[in-house]
Design a protein around this motif. Structure first.
Motif, PDB file in Angstrom:
ATOM      1  N   ARG A  87      -8.202 -20.058  17.580  1.00  0.00           N
ATOM      2  CA  ARG A  87      -8.563 -19.838  18.246  1.00  0.00           C
ATOM      3  C   ARG A  87      -9.445 -18.825  18.212  1.00  0.00           C
ATOM      4  NH1 ARG A  87      -3.863 -20.120  22.062  1.00  0.00           N
ATOM      5  NH2 ARG A  87      -2.569 -19.438  20.373  1.00  0.00           N
ATOM      6  N   PRO A  88     -10.005 -18.456  19.268  1.00  0.00           N
ATOM      7  CA  PRO A  88     -10.918 -16.876  19.330  1.00  0.00           C
ATOM      8  C   PRO A  88      -9.212 -15.245  19.056  1.00  0.00           C
ATOM      9  CG  PRO A  88     -12.034 -17.940  20.602  1.00  0.00           C
ATOM     10  CD  PRO A  88     -10.393 -19.050  20.811  1.00  0.00           C
ATOM     11  N   GLY A  89     -10.259 -14.888  18.341  1.00  0.00           N
ATOM     12  CA  GLY A  89      -8.983 -13.673  18.054  1.00  0.00           C
ATOM     13  C   GLY A  89      -7.549 -13.927  17.138  1.00  0.00           C
ATOM     14  N   ASP A  90      -7.246 -15.661  17.123  1.00  0.00           N
ATOM     15  CA  ASP A  90      -6.441 -16.096  15.715  1.00  0.00           C
ATOM     16  C   ASP A  90      -6.400 -15.810  14.326  1.00  0.00           C
ATOM     17  OD1 ASP A  90      -4.674 -15.887  18.306  1.00  0.00           O
ATOM     18  OD2 ASP A  90      -4.821 -18.555  18.585  1.00  0.00           O
ATOM     19  N   GLY A  91      -8.277 -15.496  14.354  1.00  0.00           N
ATOM     20  CA  GLY A  91      -8.236 -15.633  12.711  1.00  0.00           C
ATOM     21  C   GLY A  91      -8.410 -14.424  12.655  1.00  0.00           C
ATOM     22  N   SER A  92      -8.506 -13.320  13.017  1.00  0.00           N
ATOM     23  CA  SER A  92      -8.210 -11.693  12.828  1.00  0.00           C
ATOM     24  C   SER A  92      -7.328 -11.533  12.490  1.00  0.00           C
ATOM     25  CB  SER A  92      -9.247 -10.604  13.039  1.00  0.00           C
ATOM     26  OG  SER A  92      -9.495 -10.905  14.546  1.00  0.00           O
ATOM     27  N   TYR A  93      -6.789  -9.412  11.369  1.00  0.00           N
ATOM     28  CA  TYR A  93      -5.367  -9.085  12.120  1.00  0.00           C
ATOM     29  C   TYR A  93      -6.277  -7.900  11.343  1.00  0.00           C
ATOM     30  CZ  TYR A  93      -1.063  -7.166  10.074  1.00  0.00           C
ATOM     31  OH  TYR A  93      -0.492  -6.525  10.144  1.00  0.00           O
ATOM     32  N   THR A  94      -6.116  -6.956  12.485  1.00  0.00           N
ATOM     33  CA  THR A  94      -6.196  -5.267  12.050  1.00  0.00           C
ATOM     34  C   THR A  94      -5.149  -4.856  12.697  1.00  0.00           C
ATOM     35  OG1 THR A  94      -8.758  -5.953  12.499  1.00  0.00           O
ATOM     36  CG2 THR A  94      -8.245  -3.622  12.770  1.00  0.00           C
ATOM     37  N   VAL A  95      -4.876  -3.764  11.542  1.00  0.00           N
ATOM     38  CA  VAL A  95      -3.455  -2.685  11.867  1.00  0.00           C
ATOM     39  C   VAL A  95      -4.284  -1.170  11.946  1.00  0.00           C
ATOM     40  CG1 VAL A  95      -1.208  -1.689  11.674  1.00  0.00           C
ATOM     41  CG2 VAL A  95      -1.598  -4.417  12.072  1.00  0.00           C
ATOM     42  N   THR A  96      -3.927  -0.212  12.931  1.00  0.00           N
ATOM     43  CA  THR A  96      -4.579   0.679  12.518  1.00  0.00           C
ATOM     44  C   THR A  96      -3.258   1.654  12.127  1.00  0.00           C
ATOM     45  OG1 THR A  96      -6.577   0.485  14.320  1.00  0.00           O
ATOM     46  CG2 THR A  96      -5.585   3.015  13.494  1.00  0.00           C
ATOM     47  N   VAL A  97      -3.558   2.430  10.880  1.00  0.00           N
ATOM     48  CA  VAL A  97      -2.476   3.299   9.711  1.00  0.00           C
ATOM     49  C   VAL A  97      -3.057   4.686  10.266  1.00  0.00           C
ATOM     50  CG1 VAL A  97      -1.229   3.761   8.605  1.00  0.00           C
ATOM     51  CG2 VAL A  97      -1.761   1.014   8.632  1.00  0.00           C
ATOM     52  N   GLU A  98      -2.484   5.679  11.021  1.00  0.00           N
ATOM     53  CA  GLU A  98      -2.719   6.895  11.448  1.00  0.00           C
ATOM     54  C   GLU A  98      -1.488   7.537  10.010  1.00  0.00           C
ATOM     55  OE1 GLU A  98      -2.518   8.636  14.974  1.00  0.00           O
ATOM     56  OE2 GLU A  98      -4.449   7.394  15.807  1.00  0.00           O
ATOM     57  N   ILE A  99      -2.002   8.293   9.208  1.00  0.00           N
ATOM     58  CA  ILE A  99      -1.287   9.079   7.699  1.00  0.00           C
ATOM     59  C   ILE A  99      -0.666  10.979   8.405  1.00  0.00           C
ATOM     60  CG2 ILE A  99      -0.431   9.642   5.621  1.00  0.00           C
ATOM     61  CD1 ILE A  99      -3.061   6.969   5.620  1.00  0.00           C
ATOM     62  N   THR A 100       0.221  10.779   8.404  1.00  0.00           N
ATOM     63  CA  THR A 100       0.046  12.273   8.841  1.00  0.00           C
ATOM     64  C   THR A 100       1.008  13.286   7.666  1.00  0.00           C
ATOM     65  OG1 THR A 100       2.531  11.938   9.925  1.00  0.00           O
ATOM     66  CG2 THR A 100       0.471  11.629  11.539  1.00  0.00           C
ATOM     67  N   PHE A 144       1.079  -1.184   0.178  1.00  0.00           N
ATOM     68  CA  PHE A 144       0.363  -0.065  -0.349  1.00  0.00           C
ATOM     69  C   PHE A 144       0.592   1.228  -0.116  1.00  0.00           C
ATOM     70  CE2 PHE A 144      -1.992  -3.541   2.030  1.00  0.00           C
ATOM     71  CZ  PHE A 144      -3.092  -3.407   1.345  1.00  0.00           C
ATOM     72  N   THR A 145       0.642   2.502  -0.551  1.00  0.00           N
ATOM     73  CA  THR A 145       1.227   3.508  -0.622  1.00  0.00           C
ATOM     74  C   THR A 145      -0.337   4.752   0.328  1.00  0.00           C
ATOM     75  OG1 THR A 145       1.908   3.109  -3.081  1.00  0.00           O
ATOM     76  CG2 THR A 145       2.262   5.695  -1.577  1.00  0.00           C
ATOM     77  N   ALA A 146       0.558   5.008   1.715  1.00  0.00           N
ATOM     78  CA  ALA A 146       0.107   6.298   1.825  1.00  0.00           C
ATOM     79  C   ALA A 146      -0.376   7.723   1.237  1.00  0.00           C
ATOM     80  CB  ALA A 146       0.704   6.910   3.544  1.00  0.00           C
ATOM     81  N   ARG A 147      -1.626   7.657   0.513  1.00  0.00           N
ATOM     82  CA  ARG A 147      -1.872   8.866   0.315  1.00  0.00           C
ATOM     83  C   ARG A 147      -1.733  10.094   0.537  1.00  0.00           C
ATOM     84  NH1 ARG A 147       0.519   7.436  -4.804  1.00  0.00           N
ATOM     85  NH2 ARG A 147      -0.388   5.054  -5.670  1.00  0.00           N
ATOM     86  N   ARG A 148      -2.415   9.965   1.842  1.00  0.00           N
ATOM     87  CA  ARG A 148      -3.468  10.969   2.123  1.00  0.00           C
ATOM     88  C   ARG A 148      -3.520  10.913   3.788  1.00  0.00           C
ATOM     89  NH1 ARG A 148      -9.094  12.049  -1.074  1.00  0.00           N
ATOM     90  NH2 ARG A 148      -9.634  11.547   0.422  1.00  0.00           N
ATOM     91  N   PRO A 149      -3.376  12.363   4.952  1.00  0.00           N
ATOM     92  CA  PRO A 149      -3.405  12.023   6.269  1.00  0.00           C
ATOM     93  C   PRO A 149      -5.147  11.654   6.237  1.00  0.00           C
ATOM     94  CG  PRO A 149      -2.662  14.452   5.658  1.00  0.00           C
ATOM     95  CD  PRO A 149      -2.749  14.063   4.138  1.00  0.00           C
ATOM     96  N   GLY A 150      -5.142  11.299   7.061  1.00  0.00           N
ATOM     97  CA  GLY A 150      -6.411  10.575   7.928  1.00  0.00           C
ATOM     98  C   GLY A 150      -6.499   9.202   8.290  1.00  0.00           C
ATOM     99  N   ILE A 151      -7.131   8.292   8.638  1.00  0.00           N
ATOM    100  CA  ILE A 151      -6.804   6.461   9.623  1.00  0.00           C
ATOM    101  C   ILE A 151      -7.354   5.788   8.939  1.00  0.00           C
ATOM    102  CG2 ILE A 151      -7.627   5.703  11.842  1.00  0.00           C
ATOM    103  CD1 ILE A 151      -7.532   7.787  13.463  1.00  0.00           C
ATOM    104  N   ALA A 152      -6.562   4.778   8.340  1.00  0.00           N
ATOM    105  CA  ALA A 152      -7.484   3.619   7.776  1.00  0.00           C
ATOM    106  C   ALA A 152      -7.393   2.627   8.485  1.00  0.00           C
ATOM    107  CB  ALA A 152      -6.520   3.389   6.223  1.00  0.00           C
ATOM    108  N   ARG A 153      -7.403   1.538   8.441  1.00  0.00           N
ATOM    109  CA  ARG A 153      -7.119   0.349   9.076  1.00  0.00           C
ATOM    110  C   ARG A 153      -6.752  -0.779   7.741  1.00  0.00           C
ATOM    111  NH1 ARG A 153     -10.260   2.642  12.000  1.00  0.00           N
ATOM    112  NH2 ARG A 153     -10.506   3.240  14.612  1.00  0.00           N
ATOM    113  N   LEU A 154      -5.861  -1.755   7.544  1.00  0.00           N
ATOM    114  CA  LEU A 154      -5.822  -2.603   7.145  1.00  0.00           C
ATOM    115  C   LEU A 154      -6.450  -3.925   8.056  1.00  0.00           C
ATOM    116  CD1 LEU A 154      -1.857  -2.125   6.593  1.00  0.00           C
ATOM    117  CD2 LEU A 154      -3.324  -1.997   4.729  1.00  0.00           C
ATOM    118  N   THR A 155      -6.570  -5.171   7.314  1.00  0.00           N
ATOM    119  CA  THR A 155      -7.692  -6.476   7.648  1.00  0.00           C
ATOM    120  C   THR A 155      -7.100  -7.685   6.971  1.00  0.00           C
ATOM    121  OG1 THR A 155      -9.559  -5.105   6.465  1.00  0.00           O
ATOM    122  CG2 THR A 155      -9.430  -4.621   8.816  1.00  0.00           C
ATOM    123  N   ALA A 156      -7.253  -8.533   7.826  1.00  0.00           N
ATOM    124  CA  ALA A 156      -7.122  -9.660   6.752  1.00  0.00           C
ATOM    125  C   ALA A 156      -7.688 -10.568   8.398  1.00  0.00           C
ATOM    126  CB  ALA A 156      -5.364 -10.301   6.408  1.00  0.00           C
TER     127      ALA A 156
END
Length: 140
Positions: free
Chosen positions: A127-140, A103-115
């Protein structure tokens, strides 16, 4: 002192800083990414701060993961399609390999990466919690 003399002194002294340790920093063009950040399973649940122009590379170490996606492609734009690459030295069904997306950070804001994944091993539910991936990306 003329410009030619000043340039000659800079060339003679090299481009080192006053303490001789590193060359001075040079500003980068807006079209050149300032840096790249690589994220994997260790970043799950975290907030990552990047600047506009930064390349964000996601590398999840199992083919059971879906291709990572951005919640806001206008802010955190995908580069190419991403995909899953199985390892050649793995037993079939073991999930060896990687799910990747860039990915490329294009504009300021907040986006989430998920899988997500339904299986955490051959015929082994997550197990509960092991099946999801989320990272919050704050772009400045």
């Amino acid at each position: 002192m003329t410009l030619a003399v000043m340039l000659g002194l800079v060339a003679a002294n090299g481009c080192s800083s006053s303490d001789g340790s590193h060359p001075p920093s040079v500003s980068r063009s807006a079209t050149v990414p300032s840096k790249a950040v690589t994220l994997d399973e260790h970043a799950r649940g975290k907030v990552v701060r990047v600047s506009v122009g930064t390349a964000v590379l996601v590398r999840l170490h199992s083919t059971y993961w879906s291709v990572p996606a951005s919640s806001d492609p206008q802010l955190l734009a995908p580069v190419g399609k991403g995909g899953s690459t199985p390892a050649t030295t793995c037993e079939p069904g073991a999930g060896c390999g990687s799910a990747v997306a860039d990915f490329t950070a294009r504009r300021p804001g907040i986006a989430r990466l998920t899988a997500h994944r339904d299986s955490c091993g051959e015929a082994m539910p997550c197990r509960p919690g092991d099946g999801s991936y989320t990272v919050t990306v704050e772009i400045t």
